[in-house]
Design a protein around this motif. Structure first.
Motif, PDB file in Angstrom:
ATOM      1  N   THR A   1       0.821  -1.217   0.000  1.00  0.00           N
ATOM      2  CA  THR A   1       0.000   0.000   0.000  1.00  0.00           C
ATOM      3  C   THR A   1       0.854   1.266   0.000  1.00  0.00           C
TER       4      THR A   1
ATOM      5  N   THR B   1       1.532   3.062  -3.333  1.00  0.00           N
ATOM      6  CA  THR B   1       0.511   3.863  -4.006  1.00  0.00           C
ATOM      7  C   THR B   1       1.107   5.232  -4.288  1.00  0.00           C
TER       8      THR B   1
ATOM      9  N   THR C   1      -2.602   2.638  -7.645  1.00  0.00           N
ATOM     10  CA  THR C   1      -3.254   2.490  -6.338  1.00  0.00           C
ATOM     11  C   THR C   1      -3.138   1.040  -5.934  1.00  0.00           C
TER      12      THR C   1
END
Lengths: 109, 116
Positions: free
Chosen positions: B83, B86, B114
């Protein structure tokens, strides 16, 4: 350490003049770039200064003072299309680029 | 007039997936670069290449690898996306000799990744 500072955001009026400042601290210095980046688009080259002084290119001018570690980008006769982020980047002694976080310029009618 | 093309403008991936970001330039440039751009931060260099099959780590190479099998193509690979990857990824190229960092960069339009 190496560092570039520029304002996060500026607002100006259509037809006016705006000056975007950039100060830098680098290990050695081999010039300074300004790039323009419209939202969602690629950064594009505006100017490169390696000697002290002002360089004019149409409505845009760029100034460098090596002794002060300072540059500015001057935009005249502002147009709505000048709304963009302006990125300052200094070239260090190893010819690596040190980037500022960018200045978002908002032009109001 | 297009000079640096990034094939994917928007990608959504899941944590742990392998991600390929492709970049092609048509200017016969020697040097190619991958940056990531995050709000409030300057561009950060991930990897660069001065020649085919050659690669050098930039400032933040961890979690990334690259491939340059042909002069015009430079790929960024996320082996296992997380994550914190991103971001907006920008590819760029310059002509000229190794280390000549005063060359003007030509950027692609960016790939917004993303990771969920």
């Amino acid at each position: 350490g190496q560092n570039i500072d520029q304002p996060t955001e500026m607002t100006a009026t259509e037809g006016a003049i705006v000056q975007i400042n950039c100060t830098y601290q680098t290990s050695g210095f081999n010039g300074l770039f300004w790039y323009q980046q419209h939202a969602g688009e690629a950064p594009t080259f505006l100017s490169y200064n390696v000697l002290d002084g002002l360089e004019e290119k149409g409505r845009f001018s760029s100034f460098l003072s090596r002794s002060k570690g300072y540059s500015y980008l001057l935009l005249k006769e502002l147009q709505m299309k000048d709304s963009a982020s302006y990125l300052c980047a200094a070239v260090d002694s190893n010819y690596q680029l040190i980037w500022g976080a960018g200045t978002k310029l908002i032009i109001k009618p | 007039d297009v000079k640096v093309t990034q094939s994917s403008r928007y990608l959504v991936k899941r944590t742990g997936e392998k991600v390929f970001l492709e970049c092609v330039q048509d200017m016969d440039h020697e040097n190619m670069f991958w940056y990531r751009q995050d709000p409030g931060l300057g561009l950060r260099l991930i990897y660069f290449s001065y020649d085919v099959k050659m690669k050098e780590k930039g400032d933040i190479p961890e979690g990334y690898s690259v491939s340059r099998e042909k002069k015009e193509r430079f790929s960024l690979i996320l082996e296992s996306a997380s994550t914190n990857q991103t971001s907006m990824y920008l590819c760029a190229s310059t002509p000229g000799t190794e280390g000549s960092g005063a060359n003007v960069l030509t950027f692609g339009a960016g790939s917004r990744l993303t990771v969920l």
